[in-house]
Design an enzyme around this catalytic site. Structure first.
Site, PDB file in Angstrom:
ATOM      1  N   LYS A 130      47.927 -60.281  80.529  1.00 55.41           N
ATOM      2  CA  LYS A 130      47.337 -60.280  81.868  1.00 55.41           C
ATOM      3  C   LYS A 130      46.164 -59.305  81.869  1.00 55.41           C
ATOM      4  CE  LYS A 130      51.170 -61.457  84.834  1.00 55.41           C
ATOM      5  NZ  LYS A 130      52.140 -60.823  85.700  1.00 55.41           N
ATOM      6  N   HIS A 133      43.419 -54.402  85.038  1.00 54.43           N
ATOM      7  CA  HIS A 133      42.557 -54.347  86.219  1.00 54.43           C
ATOM      8  C   HIS A 133      42.164 -52.917  86.588  1.00 54.43           C
ATOM      9  CE1 HIS A 133      46.018 -53.263  88.608  1.00 54.43           C
ATOM     10  NE2 HIS A 133      46.680 -54.302  88.116  1.00 54.43           N
ATOM     11  N   HIS A 136      44.734 -50.297  86.827  1.00 56.66           N
ATOM     12  CA  HIS A 136      45.178 -49.777  85.534  1.00 56.66           C
ATOM     13  C   HIS A 136      44.173 -48.758  84.995  1.00 56.66           C
ATOM     14  CE1 HIS A 136      47.622 -53.676  85.146  1.00 56.66           C
ATOM     15  NE2 HIS A 136      48.505 -52.690  85.166  1.00 56.66           N
TER      16      HIS A 136
HETATM   17  N1  ARG Z   1      53.370 -52.646  84.171  1.00 57.15           N
HETATM   18  C1  ARG Z   1      53.416 -52.189  85.514  1.00 57.15           C
HETATM   19  C2  ARG Z   1      52.215 -52.691  86.285  1.00 57.15           C
HETATM   20  O1  ARG Z   1      51.213 -53.048  85.700  1.00 57.15           O
HETATM   21  C3  ARG Z   1      53.447 -50.703  85.620  1.00 57.15           C
HETATM   22  C4  ARG Z   1      54.594 -50.017  84.924  1.00 57.15           C
HETATM   23  C5  ARG Z   1      54.879 -48.685  85.507  1.00 57.15           C
HETATM   24  N2  ARG Z   1      55.832 -47.914  84.806  1.00 57.15           N
HETATM   25  C6  ARG Z   1      57.164 -48.004  84.921  1.00 57.15           C
HETATM   26  N3  ARG Z   1      57.909 -47.205  84.214  1.00 57.15           N
HETATM   27  N4  ARG Z   1      57.723 -48.850  85.756  1.00 57.15           N
HETATM   28  O2  ARG Z   1      52.244 -52.739  87.500  1.00 57.15           O
END
Ligand code: ARG
Length: 571
Positions: A130, A133, A136
């Site tokens: 994905k 963005h 991130h």
């Molecule tokens: N992958 C998730 C996202 O892009 C964020 C992960 C955050 N970290 C966690 N330990 N849940 O929204």
């Protein structure tokens, strides 16, 4: 200037003559007034009102009359509405600040409060296949700054990238790839193409229930370690990481671990077992949940869905168990957007039911941040309204190059990269992280605004002043009295505060405190530079002003380094 505080505290202690109050305690109460007219230090007398059984303004008056100074450090003492204001001899302020700086020099600001302690900083954590963005980008930049800040405070720091590499969408992707993989060349822009495949298979799933069922079966296979599925999943992961790495390289960000959600998928049963054993799991519409109403959280934390599959929160709980055992952390912070506030509240509460030592559950912290928008509107993957972060970074670099095109600089490419990337990082860290932000690249690149390029430019100026002089003076050759004019003193006091600024930004997990500070120092240097002739015939004043220039250079460089920003050789 802790030694000046010490002197003041001693003076107060001697004047009070009360054995219940000691220098250390008094020192802790001493403040630095916001208004210059209130002196360099102030003592709030109400702190002693209880012990002395007197009104604060009376204490202040008495102390003022009883304090005996020898006139070397303190110029004047005033009693103003319960406060005792101390005006310090300016050359003493300069002396004390320079002595403090000179002990550390290049390492100026470094602290040891974290010595012997370990902190995990989890940030970035994009999702495989994905787009990466702009949200991130923000966690990556904030997380990297916090990583640097904790390290500078003496902590052993470990950076974690909790990749989103698990879920039914990968099974869908595999099914899509089986059907149309040959149509796509994944050697370039893989994420765009995988997103397209994902979109296509989703559409097909909506039309055809059988395809959806196939995807479910494939997911089971993937979870069961089916060779073909795992191989494809690994390929998608690798292709995505290759694209993420381009961004990490541009930002100069590194991770110690990339263990993502999938890594924890076989470690969840233990979470379920412990919660079960502790009687915390309840059934709700076929799902297993932990009720958190008594913790003030209305929504229960779902641990296992009705179809038996695990979810996001359970993997996070498994990760907490794993991290506690693997790293024995003192702190574990999660830099994740505010949309996940509830998620982390739930997870941290449920973690308390996992029989972990309190040290670990107390050390968990969600470092949240606000939404980020581009001037056009919200960047959303779903709506297709997004910019590729890599493009955004490259655009910033080429715009920086354009702005500097008329300057005669060697190695323009490198400088443009430092300035372009620095501008984006600075802009992302400029305001309190919790504020929503409209990210405007043109604003970020305004060389005259409160921006990265502005601070970089001022740091470069300190370098070129020192280069022109050809030497850095020795502190013993500095005449402190040269630096007692308003603009020098103001800059000196700011620089002297650097360690407190770093500590504060660490305590609050707030890099913007350092960002704003760097702007203050840069502005103060600019005023100092305009008001004073630095290079002159008069060696005495030249030495003093050069030394302050050197202090400014190190402070600005270190502040920017903590934020993740490089300082170019020239600009
Ligand atoms: N992958 C998730 C996202 O892009 C964020 C992960 C955050 N970290 C966690 N330990 N849940 O929204």
């Amino acid at each position: 200037m802790d030694d000046i505080k010490e002197v003041i505290a001693k003076l107060i202690e001697n004047a009070i003559e009360n054995s219940e109050i000691n220098t250390q305690e008094i020192k802790e109460y001493i403040e630095i007034p916001k208004e210059e007219s209130n002196g360099d230090y102030a003592f709030p007398c109400f702190k002693l009102a209880k012990v002395l059984r007197q009104a604060p303004n009376q204490i202040a008056e008495n102390l003022k009359n009883n304090i005996i100074t020898d006139g070397t450090v303190i110029d004047k003492i005033e009693s103003v509405s319960g406060y005792l204001n101390f005006f310090v001899d300016k050359s003493q302020i300069v002396k004390s600040a320079i002595e403090k700086f000179d002990i550390q020099k290049k390492d100026y600001g470094k602290l040891d409060v974290g010595n012997g302690k370990r902190v995990l900083v989890e940030y970035s954590s994009p999702n495989i296949a994905k787009p990466f963005h702009i949200g991130h980008l923000k966690t990556t930049i904030i997380g990297n700054a916090l990583y640097n800040i904790y390290k500078y405070c003496g902590y052993e720091t470990i950076s974690l990238n909790h990749l989103g590499d698990y879920g039914t969408q990968f099974a869908k992707l595999i099914e899509g790839y089986k059907r149309w993989g040959k149509e796509y060349d994944l050697s370039t822009n893989a994420i765009d193409k995988l997103s397209e495949i994902y979109k296509r298979i989703n559409e097909l799933c909506e039309e055809d229930e059988n395809v959806l069922e196939e995807c479910r079966q494939t997911f089971k296979k993937l979870e069961g370690g089916d060779e073909y599925c795992v191989k494809l999943w690994n390929e998608f992961k690798e292709l995505s990481l290759k694209e993420f790495d381009k961004i990490y390289d541009l930002l100069n960000v590194k991770f110690d671990s990339y263990k993502g959600e999938a890594f924890y998928s076989d470690k969840m049963q233990e979470v379920i077992d412990i919660l079960e054993k502790n009687g915390k799991l309840t059934e709700s519409q076929g799902a297993k949940v932990v009720d958190l109403t008594d913790k003030g959280i209305k929504a229960p934390c779902i641990i296992q869905k009705s179809n038996g599959s695990s979810i996001y929160a359970t993997r996070d709980l498994a990760a907490i168990l794993y991290r506690a055992r693997t790293y024995d952390f003192d702190k574990c912070i999660y830099v994740v957007g505010e949309e996940q506030n509830l998620h982390f509240k739930q997870v941290f509460e449920v973690a308390k039911y996992l029989d972990l030592d309190e040290k670990y559950t107390n050390g968990l912290e969600h470092v949240s941040y606000g939404m980020i928008f581009l001037p056009e509107g919200k960047m959303s993957t779903r709506k297709g309204n997004f910019v590729k972060v890599e493009d955004l970074l490259n655009e910033s670099i080429s715009k920086a190059k354009e702005i500097m095109q008329d300057r005669s600089l060697e190695d323009k490419e490198k400088i443009a990269k430092q300035v372009g990337i620095g501008a984006v990082i600075f802009e992302d860290l400029k305001e309190s992280r919790i504020k929503n932000q409209i990210f405007d690249l043109n604003e970020a690149l305004n060389f005259n605004g409160e921006t990265g390029p502005y601070v970089q430019y001022m740091a470069v100026r300190t370098k070129s002043v020192l280069d022109k002089a050809g030497y850095v003076p020795n502190k013993d050759d500095v005449d402190f009295n040269v630096l007692t004019d308003d603009s020098s003193i103001k800059l000196m006091k700011l620089i002297n505060n650097f360690d407190k600024i770093i500590l504060n930004s660490m305590d609050k997990n707030e890099p913007s405190i350092i960002t704003r500070y760097s702007v203050d120092v840069a502005k103060a240097y600019s005023i100092f530079y305009n008001n004073n002739k630095i290079l002159s015939e008069d060696r005495e004043s030249q030495n003093a002003r050069l030394y302050l220039t050197y202090m400014t250079k190190i402070t600005l460089e270190n502040a920017l380094k903590l934020l993740g920003i490089e300082v170019p050789e020239k600009m």
